[in-house]
Design a protein around this motif. Structure first.
Motif, PDB file in Angstrom:
ATOM      1  N   UNK A  75       0.003  -2.711   8.380  1.00  0.00           N
ATOM      2  CA  UNK A  75      -0.924  -3.850   8.264  1.00  0.00           C
ATOM      3  C   UNK A  75      -1.248  -4.192   6.818  1.00  0.00           C
ATOM      4  N   UNK A  76      -0.693  -3.425   5.890  1.00  0.00           N
ATOM      5  CA  UNK A  76      -0.945  -3.717   4.479  1.00  0.00           C
ATOM      6  C   UNK A  76      -2.386  -3.482   4.076  1.00  0.00           C
ATOM      7  N   UNK A  77      -2.988  -2.483   4.693  1.00  0.00           N
ATOM      8  CA  UNK A  77      -4.393  -2.164   4.369  1.00  0.00           C
ATOM      9  C   UNK A  77      -4.399  -0.848   3.608  1.00  0.00           C
ATOM     10  N   UNK A  78      -5.135  -0.808   2.520  1.00  0.00           N
ATOM     11  CA  UNK A  78      -5.244   0.458   1.787  1.00  0.00           C
ATOM     12  C   UNK A  78      -6.254   1.358   2.507  1.00  0.00           C
ATOM     13  N   UNK A 132       0.870  -1.199   0.000  1.00  0.00           N
ATOM     14  CA  UNK A 132       0.000   0.000   0.000  1.00  0.00           C
ATOM     15  C   UNK A 132       0.888   1.224   0.000  1.00  0.00           C
ATOM     16  N   UNK A 133       0.544   2.164  -0.838  1.00  0.00           N
ATOM     17  CA  UNK A 133       1.400   3.342  -0.911  1.00  0.00           C
ATOM     18  C   UNK A 133       0.892   4.404   0.031  1.00  0.00           C
ATOM     19  N   UNK A 134       1.747   5.024   0.743  1.00  0.00           N
ATOM     20  CA  UNK A 134       1.354   6.060   1.698  1.00  0.00           C
ATOM     21  C   UNK A 134       1.419   7.413   1.024  1.00  0.00           C
ATOM     22  N   UNK A 135       0.676   8.354   1.567  1.00  0.00           N
ATOM     23  CA  UNK A 135       0.629   9.686   0.973  1.00  0.00           C
ATOM     24  C   UNK A 135       1.944  10.411   1.154  1.00  0.00           C
ATOM     25  N   UNK A 145      -3.118   5.581  -4.152  1.00  0.00           N
ATOM     26  CA  UNK A 145      -2.273   4.611  -3.468  1.00  0.00           C
ATOM     27  C   UNK A 145      -1.481   3.747  -4.426  1.00  0.00           C
ATOM     28  N   UNK A 146      -1.705   3.907  -5.718  1.00  0.00           N
ATOM     29  CA  UNK A 146      -0.946   3.137  -6.716  1.00  0.00           C
ATOM     30  C   UNK A 146       0.459   3.694  -6.905  1.00  0.00           C
TER      31      UNK A 146
END
Lengths: 157, 375
Positions: free
Chosen positions: A56-59, A1-4, B14-15
């Protein structure tokens, strides 16, 4: 998941408990000694939420869906542009699958009171958090036991 | 926004994973990003991209969708546009290079030809926007990048479409010193506002003085006539007095660039010819000296009349080396590379000194040997 943002934090669970930090502070000979060693910093809710999600790997989408909050509201909480009320913060904890320690810290970061076992409703929520229930199942338990649910009819904003 | 719209935007957001933040200000946040994992763009996986978050109150999705239609290397190649509840996110290709501001700060003012070329490219990029009814509104040295593949005009964060009949823009912003007067609320901006900014940009490139500084106007007045007139007309307060389009300004810049277009260009041409003449004379002197000394050295070596003649021959070779390297080759290299004026003047003297030192050492050794021989 990519963080802001790229801000990094140690894992929420690995951070010392408030009680431990309090013991260290009271054992210090001066405030300066404590501050130079501990670097308590500020606790930013938005940063914490993003860190929890990343760990936690949650988007963000998955987390907000799991809370039951409206998407714009959930987005604003993640972005730090809106402060959640207590129930919304608890719902965020469910959405991020927090354990009890993480949940209590999240509530503190949100500036609301922690879950208190002596309060009947809080006790039910504590049980649900500790057992990994979803927000929906927690609301079922609250309703069954005659307590106010987390998700209100007006979508929790 | 509806929930599903927000979720789609969040998934799009989030990509990307953030590499680092490039800038933050009133106009938004700019990040260097790359697609996280296999984001669906296999051919671009790992490629660096730029993501701009533009506040909802200044962002205009229609503008970016129109920019997305433009296929020109001089303008940002827009990969994705998506809307979050409080802002617009735009993802573009990353352009590696030096901004005009960095270039001028490091290397000083540009020559007329180079500055005209850069400004002409910016005119071409701006012209593509104007054809689509868009105005950039933030052309400044920080938003023009000099890359290996040419000039790029970036940061369309406050670009606007011209609205017929509107008396003024509803948002102003722009870079102080480069933004046209009408951007401060006097009238609506149009292509001539970008012409103004390109004129200020040209002035900065030629003078090395920021357009926001008080000394800018005086610096422009100190330019040669031809470039000064172009800058002054482009930067006229009244839009009707400026070049009326980016194309018109580009034509004027073209004449400036060809000419050398100015006394500066002619001076440089004359200086170049003088340098070549001097190099020719040095080469002739070096050739004659070499022939003479080598011949004398050969005679002394093969038909010595005195015991010291062989040493004299070697001294002659030593002197020829000094003449050829320190007197001919090093000065010729210095003269034929005018762009290194600022530094190789000192370097030239240093190198000549080293060669002289070497030759003196050889002379000393030979002198001692000759003395011993005679003794």
């Amino acid at each position: 998941m990519a963080a802001e943002t790229e801000r990094t934090m140690t894992s929420i669970e690995d951070q010392p408990l408030t009680e431990e930090l309090l013991e260290r502070l009271l054992a210090s000979s001066s405030p300066d000694q404590y501050l130079s060693q501990e670097e308590p910093g500020d606790c930013d809710l938005s940063e914490m939420l993003l860190t929890l999600a990343r760990e936690k790997g949650i988007s963000r989408t998955e987390a907000i869906r799991a809370t039951g909050l409206s998407a714009p509201y959930g987005y604003q909480i993640f972005a730090g542009t809106r402060h959640p009320n207590r129930d919304a913060a608890i719902m965020m904890a469910f959405g991020l699958r927090c354990n009890l320690i993480e949940c209590q810290r999240l509530l503190k970061a949100a500036g609301v009171s922690e879950l208190w076992v002596k309060r009947r409703r809080d006790a039910i929520i504590i049980f649900c958090v500790d057992h990994g229930y979803t927000r929906e199942r927690c609301d079922d338990e609250l309703f069954r036991l005659g307590e106010e649910t987390l998700l209100k009819v007006d979508a929790g904003e | 926004m509806e929930d599903e719209e927000v979720f789609r935007a969040l998934d799009a957001d989030d990509a990307y994973e953030v590499v680092r933040e490039l800038g933050r200000g009133a106009g938004g946040v700019t990040q260097l990003v790359r697609r996280a994992g296999d984001g669906g763009g296999g051919d671009r996986e790992g490629a660096l991209l730029v993501r701009k978050y533009l506040p909802a109150e200044v962002a205009n999705r229609d503008v970016w969708e129109r920019v997305r239609e433009i296929d020109d290397a001089r303008l940002p190649r827009v990969r994705e546009v998506y809307e979050l509840p409080d802002r617009l996110a735009v993802v573009c290709d990353y352009v590696a290079g030096t901004t005009v501001r960095e270039r001028v700060r490091e290397s000083g003012p540009m020559g007329v030809g180079e500055a005209a070329d850069v400004a002409a490219e910016v005119c071409a990029a701006a012209g593509l926007l104007h054809e689509r009814g868009l105005v950039h509104r933030d052309i400044s040295p920080g938003n023009v990048v000099l890359a290996d593949d040419g000039v790029h005009l970036l940061d369309l964060g406050i670009a606007r479409e011209r609205t017929e009949g509107a008396s003024r823009d509803t948002t102003r912003l722009g870079t102080w010193g480069y933004a046209a007067p009408e951007q401060f609320g006097f009238a609506q901006t149009d292509a001539r506002s970008d012409v103004y900014s390109i004129g200020r940009l040209l002035g900065f490139m030629l003078c090395g003085v920021e357009a926001s500084e008080d000394s800018f106007d005086a610096a422009v007045r100190g330019l040669d006539d031809a470039p000064r007139l172009v800058v002054e007309r482009a930067c006229a307060f009244e839009p009707s007095a400026r070049y009326q389009s980016a194309d018109e300004l580009a034509r004027a810049l073209g004449e400036l660039g060809e000419d050398g277009g100015s006394k500066t260009g002619r001076k440089r041409a004359r200086r170049g010819a003088w340098r070549r003449v001097v190099c020719g004379l040095l080469a002739l002197f070096g050739a004659l000296s070499t022939l003479l000394f080598v011949w004398v050295a050969f005679r002394l070596w093969t038909r010595p009349e005195r015991p010291t003649d062989p040493y004299s021959a070697l001294l002659g070779i030593d002197l020829v080396v000094f003449i050829d390297v320190a007197v001919v080759l090093l000065p010729a290299r210095f003269l034929l590379r005018p762009e290194d004026d600022a530094t190789t003047g000192r370097t030239l003297l240093a190198r000549q000194g080293l060669v002289l030192l070497f030759c003196l050492m050889v002379f000393a050794v030979l002198a001692v040997a000759a003395t011993v021989e005679v003794g």
